[in-house]
Structures are given as structure tokens and as C-alpha cells.
Design a protein around this motif. Structure first.
Motif, PDB file in Angstrom:
ATOM      1  N   LEU A  19      39.125  37.381  38.024  1.00 40.89           N
ATOM      2  CA  LEU A  19      37.715  37.476  37.673  1.00 40.89           C
ATOM      3  C   LEU A  19      37.105  38.765  38.242  1.00 40.89           C
ATOM      4  O   LEU A  19      36.370  39.475  37.553  1.00 40.89           O
ATOM      5  N   ALA A  20      37.430  39.070  39.490  1.00 46.70           N
ATOM      6  CA  ALA A  20      36.862  40.251  40.136  1.00 46.70           C
ATOM      7  C   ALA A  20      37.248  41.526  39.406  1.00 46.70           C
ATOM      8  O   ALA A  20      36.401  42.380  39.112  1.00 46.70           O
ATOM      9  N   VAL A  21      38.534  41.690  39.110  1.00 40.71           N
ATOM     10  CA  VAL A  21      38.962  42.922  38.459  1.00 40.71           C
ATOM     11  C   VAL A  21      38.456  42.985  37.019  1.00 40.71           C
ATOM     12  O   VAL A  21      38.136  44.069  36.507  1.00 40.71           O
ATOM     13  N   ALA A  22      38.347  41.821  36.356  1.00 38.25           N
ATOM     14  CA  ALA A  22      37.807  41.810  34.998  1.00 38.25           C
ATOM     15  C   ALA A  22      36.356  42.279  34.987  1.00 38.25           C
ATOM     16  O   ALA A  22      35.944  43.052  34.101  1.00 38.25           O
ATOM     17  N   ARG A 301      47.719  30.586  32.718  1.00 37.40           N
ATOM     18  CA  ARG A 301      48.769  31.590  32.885  1.00 37.40           C
ATOM     19  C   ARG A 301      48.252  33.023  32.715  1.00 37.40           C
ATOM     20  O   ARG A 301      48.578  33.893  33.543  1.00 37.40           O
ATOM     21  N   PRO A 302      47.441  33.338  31.683  1.00 31.93           N
ATOM     22  CA  PRO A 302      46.947  34.712  31.562  1.00 31.93           C
ATOM     23  C   PRO A 302      46.062  35.125  32.746  1.00 31.93           C
ATOM     24  O   PRO A 302      46.093  36.282  33.172  1.00 31.93           O
ATOM     25  N   VAL A 303      45.301  34.153  33.257  1.00 30.41           N
ATOM     26  CA  VAL A 303      44.440  34.454  34.395  1.00 30.41           C
ATOM     27  C   VAL A 303      45.282  34.761  35.624  1.00 30.41           C
ATOM     28  O   VAL A 303      45.014  35.716  36.370  1.00 30.41           O
ATOM     29  N   GLN A 304      46.321  33.953  35.847  1.00 32.41           N
ATOM     30  CA  GLN A 304      47.199  34.187  36.982  1.00 32.41           C
ATOM     31  C   GLN A 304      47.921  35.535  36.867  1.00 32.41           C
ATOM     32  O   GLN A 304      48.082  36.254  37.858  1.00 32.41           O
ATOM     33  N   TRP A 305      48.334  35.874  35.653  1.00 29.27           N
ATOM     34  CA  TRP A 305      48.998  37.166  35.466  1.00 29.27           C
ATOM     35  C   TRP A 305      48.055  38.314  35.808  1.00 29.27           C
ATOM     36  O   TRP A 305      48.449  39.267  36.495  1.00 29.27           O
ATOM     37  N   LEU A 306      46.819  38.205  35.345  1.00 30.11           N
ATOM     38  CA  LEU A 306      45.850  39.264  35.650  1.00 30.11           C
ATOM     39  C   LEU A 306      45.595  39.338  37.152  1.00 30.11           C
ATOM     40  O   LEU A 306      45.439  40.431  37.709  1.00 30.11           O
ATOM     41  N   SER A 312      46.900  46.900  40.628  1.00 35.69           N
ATOM     42  CA  SER A 312      47.271  48.031  39.775  1.00 35.69           C
ATOM     43  C   SER A 312      46.268  48.240  38.650  1.00 35.69           C
ATOM     44  O   SER A 312      46.015  49.377  38.237  1.00 35.69           O
ATOM     45  N   VAL A 313      45.692  47.163  38.142  1.00 37.33           N
ATOM     46  CA  VAL A 313      44.643  47.305  37.123  1.00 37.33           C
ATOM     47  C   VAL A 313      43.468  48.098  37.691  1.00 37.33           C
ATOM     48  O   VAL A 313      42.940  49.014  37.053  1.00 37.33           O
ATOM     49  N   TYR A 314      43.074  47.740  38.904  1.00 34.53           N
ATOM     50  CA  TYR A 314      41.962  48.454  39.533  1.00 34.53           C
ATOM     51  C   TYR A 314      42.305  49.927  39.729  1.00 34.53           C
ATOM     52  O   TYR A 314      41.481  50.817  39.478  1.00 34.53           O
ATOM     53  N   LEU A 315      43.524  50.204  40.164  1.00 36.95           N
ATOM     54  CA  LEU A 315      43.927  51.583  40.403  1.00 36.95           C
ATOM     55  C   LEU A 315      43.917  52.421  39.135  1.00 36.95           C
ATOM     56  O   LEU A 315      43.436  53.557  39.136  1.00 36.95           O
ATOM     57  N   TRP A 316      44.434  51.887  38.035  1.00 38.47           N
ATOM     58  CA  TRP A 316      44.640  52.688  36.828  1.00 38.47           C
ATOM     59  C   TRP A 316      43.412  52.796  35.934  1.00 38.47           C
ATOM     60  O   TRP A 316      43.243  53.803  35.227  1.00 38.47           O
ATOM     61  N   LEU A 341      41.705  49.965  27.782  1.00 40.31           N
ATOM     62  CA  LEU A 341      42.043  48.647  28.318  1.00 40.31           C
ATOM     63  C   LEU A 341      43.521  48.340  28.117  1.00 40.31           C
ATOM     64  O   LEU A 341      44.210  47.878  29.049  1.00 40.31           O
ATOM     65  N   VAL A 342      44.042  48.605  26.921  1.00 40.90           N
ATOM     66  CA  VAL A 342      45.458  48.352  26.646  1.00 40.90           C
ATOM     67  C   VAL A 342      46.335  49.222  27.543  1.00 40.90           C
ATOM     68  O   VAL A 342      47.319  48.745  28.134  1.00 40.90           O
ATOM     69  N   ALA A 343      45.977  50.510  27.646  1.00 44.23           N
ATOM     70  CA  ALA A 343      46.755  51.412  28.500  1.00 44.23           C
ATOM     71  C   ALA A 343      46.721  50.959  29.953  1.00 44.23           C
ATOM     72  O   ALA A 343      47.734  51.024  30.666  1.00 44.23           O
ATOM     73  N   THR A 344      45.557  50.487  30.400  1.00 43.57           N
ATOM     74  CA  THR A 344      45.425  50.004  31.778  1.00 43.57           C
ATOM     75  C   THR A 344      46.354  48.830  32.041  1.00 43.57           C
ATOM     76  O   THR A 344      47.070  48.791  33.052  1.00 43.57           O
ATOM     77  N   LEU A 345      46.352  47.858  31.135  1.00 44.41           N
ATOM     78  CA  LEU A 345      47.182  46.662  31.328  1.00 44.41           C
ATOM     79  C   LEU A 345      48.663  47.001  31.284  1.00 44.41           C
ATOM     80  O   LEU A 345      49.464  46.452  32.068  1.00 44.41           O
ATOM     81  N   LEU A 346      49.053  47.911  30.393  1.00 44.52           N
ATOM     82  CA  LEU A 346      50.463  48.288  30.305  1.00 44.52           C
ATOM     83  C   LEU A 346      50.910  49.022  31.572  1.00 44.52           C
ATOM     84  O   LEU A 346      51.973  48.727  32.134  1.00 44.52           O
ATOM     85  N   LEU A 347      50.107  49.973  32.014  1.00 43.11           N
ATOM     86  CA  LEU A 347      50.447  50.712  33.229  1.00 43.11           C
ATOM     87  C   LEU A 347      50.442  49.794  34.449  1.00 43.11           C
ATOM     88  O   LEU A 347      51.303  49.924  35.339  1.00 43.11           O
TER      89      LEU A 347
END
Length: 700
Positions: A19-22, A301-306, A312-316, A341-347
């Protein structure tokens, strides 16, 4: 520290991470969707404080070896991914971004590699003239710097309190709770105070933020048994009351994200809302088995993955936002936002899998010396890369300075303001003066970063800082009075002073316009001190009686409690009182109409567009700001109160240009470069001489 690093997996904390990073990412991609999404950082602070303290309370450091092992784990957890992103950001900025961003990015990257960038940003944030600077691709490392400083000091505090408690026969958990409560209360009080008196710095500095991490630590010390860390949270199946507390925590975070905005004074007491929300959820617990609480939602599951890849999401995400804006020249829109957003999640997924996870491997846990050696070497690489970039920028700056000196010496009818309205050939990008890379530093001597000292009265106290330029022994004195839009005229007046032997005395204030009204500042204290400065300075001018007062201002702030229209009328009345009072004392006043304002960084635009200068131009009707002093002078009908309007030296009939006579006209989004101001001296001179003559002819 990951929620998975404890003895029990806290899916609710991983969900809270997600939630925080989102919130942070959505805020940076589309702020209108969550105008207070920046509170996600505060949620991160609470989580980090809780997890780190839970670990320390369970195994308090008893020796230097324990402290070294603790810090070694932090190094392995945080440095590999962060230093990778720093290197990538440096390279991407150098290859893709305009050269105006190179030095600031390198400087911030060097500070970020050493985890002190929050202090560098705090120092820059209080500089009004830096407020329009484009953000760097590594600016978001400020929060990581706060956390790293916390991680360094917190175990020392824990070790000291535990040692003292044992010697005094006090329960260690009781002592820790008391110590953490004191830190939380003291830091919160300082945050509230500093946000009131210096909000720009308060946002970044550690003492104003550490209470948020300490609040998480307080929860950990209160809830966690030293021998069975996390067991209580895992075995507890919350009933209705804890579930209500967890939902309330989520609601408080959501309320802050939805109702706060960039205009909210922050952190201060406003940060208590998201911090309390995070504390409530962590303290009450929301295990996935609970049917009443939000545990099942957070355990999806998607929430846990995020949550797993949140670091790394925050960094990129932020470097991708900044580089995308720099390359496209436009704000993030729906399509570019989706791509970022897509590039962030992939990286982030790749970084978590290939960088974060291997460095957390247990086989590395005992290699403390190697950890420190490799960490120091990696940090040194980033510092070296950033330093090389800064050396390159300095070399270019030196060459630009030589080019500028030659251009000022030669001048000519097609140089600077003289070229407006003429048919003159345009210079190539490489021949512009000042060069785009250094145009942001082409400021008048009154600015402390280019002159011997700063000559600005500044909020919150607006203490007097008078300066003298020109001929110190000159018999004719000219006072320059106003805010930064008066200071930008100093080079033109200096050129005239050199020709005529005048003495120039500055009475300048940052943002504070010389109108006798209450102007709305971020720092409430500055409202009154600005008004006091205006009245005090006007009285001093009446007493010292310079031969001429030159005044110019920009309406930087609305009048307190009024909208735009009401503010304009208040400024008219305020200018009339101040300037009329000076003229009534027999002192001639020359008001310079405020200059056209592009509203965006011209050096950045020129560096991005290079030879296409027209891309940085704009309509005269939108660039020309409202200036109430025009009506004041027209209504006064006083020969000692005059106006000079040099708008035609910036604009044609319909368009204003960013480059005139091969000179970059602005050093930011609304202040003119010292070079261009110098070329305006011949057009300002007649008005100055006429005003002086009017003063000499006044009845004695």
C-alpha cells in the motif's frame, strides 16, 4: 528489513508495504488521483522502525561485534540495489537528460551514495531561487538516507538502554519503551516546531522525521517478547476490536492520502495521521486467517508480491519518471505513466530476484569484513562516477565563462536586448551565452552563491542585509528596493554605475514584495516579519534620502485571506502607501514593470531543444504578469513617482522569446540572467537619468 526476516511471516506488514509504495508511485505518476500519496513514505518509516526494533529487542547488541554484524546485514539488504540504481541514474542522466541536469544529479548521487542526501536537499530547499530547479533522478533517496541514519544510531541507543537497565536492575523492555517514547515525543515536538518555522527543511531533516521510525519501534518494544519475537502476533486471532483497529489504521492512511496535498504543511502534526494509521494496523494485527480484519485483503497474492518488491519499486520508479520527463519535455501523461509503471515493475522484479535476494543469502551472513569492504568499494565507485561527472561540468563551465567574458566585451547590435526587433542571425546552441549548462548560475552579485556574500533578507525573520555596489565613494546614491525581481536588475544598474560613478545600495528580500500588506508565506511567522521589513526599509529610505529609489517586485504570494483579484487590489494599496510615502519625502522613485515570466526553466528547455529556440518561446499575453505598480504610478500623477516598462526588450508584439540576441534570457522560470540584465542597461538608462533629474529639480 523484510517482514519475512523474522520468525513469523507478517502478511499484513507486507500488504502495508505494498500500500505504501503504491501510494508513492501513483502520486508521482498522477498526483490528482492521490494528492496525499507522499504519506506512503511515512508508512514505510513506521514499518522500518517496527521491524528493526523487533529484531534489536529480541537480540540486543552486546558488543562491537554484534553492532558490526547488525550493520553488515543492513549493508547487504540495502546497498546492492540502491547503488545499482544510482549508477543507472547517473548514466541515464548523462546520456539522455539535458546537460543542465548533469551537475545536480551527480551532486545528489554522491550524497545519496553516502546516505546524507536528505541534508543536502534540506539546505537547497530553503533557497527560494532553487525552488524552480528540476528534481534530480535520485532525489527520492532522501528517505533512504533518513532510514540509514536511523539504522546507525538506533542499535546504539538500544544497546545503551539495555546496558543501563541491567546495571540499575530495571526491566529492559520497560526501559526501552520509556526511551523510545522520549525519542518519539521529542522528535515529534521538533517536527511540529520546524514545520511551522522552516517547512522546507523540516521535510527532509532526520530530527524532524525520526519520530515516525521511533513510533514503529515503540510498538515493537511494547508488543514483542524478547524471547518469542512475533509469536504473539502470529498466534493471536483478532476479535472484533483488533479488527476494527486494523481497519481504522487503513482508513487513516487512506484519509491522509485522499485529503492531503502538496499545500499541506508537512510533516509536523499532519504526519501523525498516516503514522497513527500504520501503528494501529501493525499493533492490532491483520493475519490472513481473520475474517473480520483486512488480513485477507492484504494477503492477496498480487499484494504480497508488490510488498516483496516494494524496495526496488521505490528505487526505480522515480528515476524513470524524471528521465522520461527530461527526454519528452512533457509531464507524465496516461500513456507515458503506464509505460513508466510497467518498466518500474519489470525492473523491480528483476532487481529483487537477481540483486536483493542473492545478497540476503544466509551463506553471506558471516562474511562481515567482506561485506564492509565490498560495500565501501561500491559506494566509492558511485562517488567516483559522480565526481567525474562534476569535473566534466566544471570544465564546460570554465569554457563557458571564457566565452561569456568575450561576448560581453564585444557586445554589438545583435547581442542581447539590442537584437530584439532587429534581423539578426541566430547563434548555434554551442555559441549561446551563457551556455545552457551554466545559465542557472548566471545571477547578479547580490546572490550569495555567486557574489562575496548574500544580500538578501529572508524568511522567517527578514533581518536587514544591506549591500553596496558600484562606486563606494560616489556622490550619487541609488537604492535598489524589492524582492528577487528587483535584485535581477542589479547588473544593469552596475553597468550604469560604472559609467556615471554612482553608488548602489541594495534593500532586497527573498519573495517579500515591497508592499505594505500581509503576504501569505508557508512559514506563518514570515507574514508579520515581511510586513515589518517593508515598513522598516521604507522608513530607512525616507531617513537616509538616497538620490533615487529603484523598485521592482513580483507578486510571489497572495495577500493573506484574499483571492487573486483581492490580492491585486491589496497590492495596489500597499504599493501606494510605501512608494507614495517615499515620494512624499521628496525622493524620486523609479518603478520597473515586472518582467515577462515563462513559467518553466528556460535553461532546461534550451538544453533539451538545443537549436530550436522557438520551442521555448511563449505568447506575450501569458508570459506578461500582472503588476499592480503600473496602476499605482498611473494614478499618482506625481513627477517623483515614475514607471519604466521594458517588456518590448523581451517580447515582440505577440511572442516572448527565451533566447534574445544569442543570450539565454532567464536563469530559471522567471528571473533574468545577469548577462541579459547587463544588455538592458542602455534601455534602462534614460529612465534612470530622467528620474534623477526630477529629484534634483524638486523644491528644497
Amino acid at each position: 528489513m523484510s517482514a519475512r526476516e523474522g520468525t513469523v511471516l507478517r502478511t499484513d506488514i507486507q500488504g502495508l508495504r505494498a500500500l505504501a509504495v503504491a501510494l508513492v508511485v501513483v502520486y508521482h505518476l498522477h498526483a490528482a488521483a492521490v494528492p496525499g500519496g507522499f504519506v506512503g513514505v511515512d508508512v514505510f518509516f513506521v514499518i522500518s522502525g517496527f521491524l528493526i526494533t523487533a529484531h534489536l529487542v529480541a537480540r540486543p547488541p552486546r558488543s562491537a561485534r554484534d553492532l558490526g554484524a547488525f550493520w553488515g546485514r543492513r549493508i547487504r539488504r540495502l546497498l546492492p540495489a540502491s547503488l545499482l540504481v544510482l549508477v543507472a541514474s547517473l548514466v541515464a542522466t548523462r546520456l539522455l537528460a539535458p546537460e543542465t541536469m548533469w551537475a545536480a544529479t551527480a551532486s545528489d548521487a554522491r550524497a545519496a551514495a553516502l546516505y546524507v542526501v536528505n541534508w543536502a536537499l534540506a539546505g537547497r530547499a530553503v533557497d527560494y531561487l532553487a525552488s524552480d530547479d528540476a528534481p534530480t533522478a535520485v532525489q527520492h533517496f532522501w528517505s533512504l538516507s533518513v532510514e540509514e541514519q536511523f539504522y546507525f544510531l538506533w542499535p546504539l541507543l538500544v544497546a545503551g538502554v539495555v546496558l543501563l537497565a541491567r546495571r540499575r536492575g530495571v526491566g529492559t523492555r520497560t526501559a526501552l519503551v520509556a526511551a523510545f517514547a522520549v525519542v518519539t515525543a521529542a522528535s515529534f515536538a521538533w517536527s511540529v516546531h520546524l514545520t511551522r518555522v522552516n517547512p522546507a527543511a523540516a521535510y527532509f531533516v532526520t530530527p524532524a522525521r525520526v519520530w515516525e521510525l521511533a513510533a514503529g519501534g515503540l510498538v515493537a518494544a511494547w508488543l514483542t517478547d524478547r524471547h518469542q519475537r512475533g509469536k504473539r502476533a502470529a498466534e493471536r486471532s483478532p476479535g472484533a476490536l483488533p479488527a476494527l483497529g486494523a481497519w481504522t489504521g487503513l482508513a487513516l492512511i487512506g484519509l491522509a492520502a485522499a485529503t492531503y496535498s502538496a499545500a499541506t504543511p508537512f510533516p509536523g502534526h499532519h504526519a501523525a495521521l498516516p503514522v497513527l494509521g500504520a501503528v494501529l494496523l501493525i499493533a492490532c494485527g491483520a493475519p490472513r486467517e481473520s475474517r473480520l480484519g483486512p488480513g485477507r485483503l492484504l494477503a492477496l497474492r498480487p499484494v504480497q508480491w508488490l510488498g516483496d518488491v516494494s524496495y526496488s519499486v521505490y528505487l526505480w520508479h522515480w528515476p524513470l519518471v524524471v528521465i522520461t520527463v527530461a527526454v519528452t519535455g512533457h509531464a507524465i501523461g496516461p500513456r507515458t505513466g503506464a509505460a513508466v509503471l510497467v518498466a518500474t515493475l519489470l525492473l523491480a522484479a528483476a532487481t529483487e530476484r537477481l540483486v536483493e535476494r542473492p545478497f540476503r543469502a544466509p551463506r553471506l551472513s558471516l562474511q562481515v569484513r567482506r561485506t564492509y569492504a565490498v560495500g565501501a568499494l561500491a559506494m566509492g565507485v558511485v562517488v567516483a562516477l559522480a565526481s567525474v561527472q562534476l569535473v566534466e561540468v566544471q570544465r564546460r563551465s570554465d569554457e563557458a565563462a571564457r566565452q561569456l567574458a568575450a561576448a560581453l566585451q564585444d557586445g554589438g547590435p545583435c547581442f542581447g536586448a539590442a537584437a530584439v526587433g532587429r534581423r539578426c542571425p541566430e547563434a548555434s546552441y554551442d555559441d549561446l551565452v551563457p551556455a545552457a549548462a551554466v545559465a542557472a548560475d548566471d545571477k547578479a552579485e547580490a546572490y550569495g552563491d555567486v557574489g562575496p556574500r548574500s544580500c538578501w533578507s529572508a524568511e522567517p525573520d527578514f533581518a536587514d542585509v544591506p549591500c553596496t555596489f558600484g562606486d563606494a565613494d560616489g556622490t550619487v546614491s541609488v537604492a535598489l528596493f524589492g524582492n528577487s525581481h528587483a535584485g535581477q536588475w542589479l547588473p544593469a544598474l552596475q553597468a550604469l554605475a560604472q559609467d556615471h560613478g554612482w553608488r548602489i545600495e541594495t534593500r532586497l528580500a527573498s519573495r517579500c514584495a515591497s508592499a505594505d500588506i500581509e503576504q501569505d508565506f508557508d512559514e506563518p511567522e514570515a507574514v508579520g516579519t515581511c510586513a515589518d521589513w517593508v515598513r522598516r526599509t521604507a522608513a530607512e529610505l525616507v531617513e537616509t534620502k538616497p538620490d533615487l529609489v529603484v523598485v521592482s517586485n513580483r507578486m510571489q504570494a497572495q495577500a493573506v485571506g484574499l483571492d487573486d483579484a483581492g490580492s491585486a487590489e491589496a497590492y495596489r494599496e500597499g504599493y501606494a502607501r510605501v512608494l507614495g510615502g517615499i515620494a512624499d519625502a521628496g525622493i524620486p522613485v523609479l518603478a520597473i514593470r515586472d518582467t515577462p515570466a515563462p513559467g518553466r526553466s528556460i535553461p532546461d528547455c534550451v538544453a533539451s531543444e538545443r537549436d530550436d529556440y522557438d520551442a521555448c518561446a511563449g505568447p506575450r499575453r501569458t508570459w506578461l504578469p500582472e503588476d499592480p505598480v503600473v496602476d499605482v504610478v498611473a494614478a499618482a500623477h506625481d513627477p517623483l513617482l515614475r514607471l519604466v516598462d521594458l517588456t518590448d526588450r523581451f517580447c515582440g508584439r505577440t511572442e516572448c522569446r527565451a533566447v534574445n540576441g544569442n543570450v539565454i534570457t532567464y536563469f530559471d522560470g522567471h528571473h533574468i540572467t545577469a548577462t541579459y540584465a547587463h544588455t538592458l542597461a542602455p534601455y534602462l538608462e534614460p529612465a534612470v537619468l530622467d528620474a534623477l533629474a526630477a529629484g534634483r529639480s524638486r523644491p528644497s
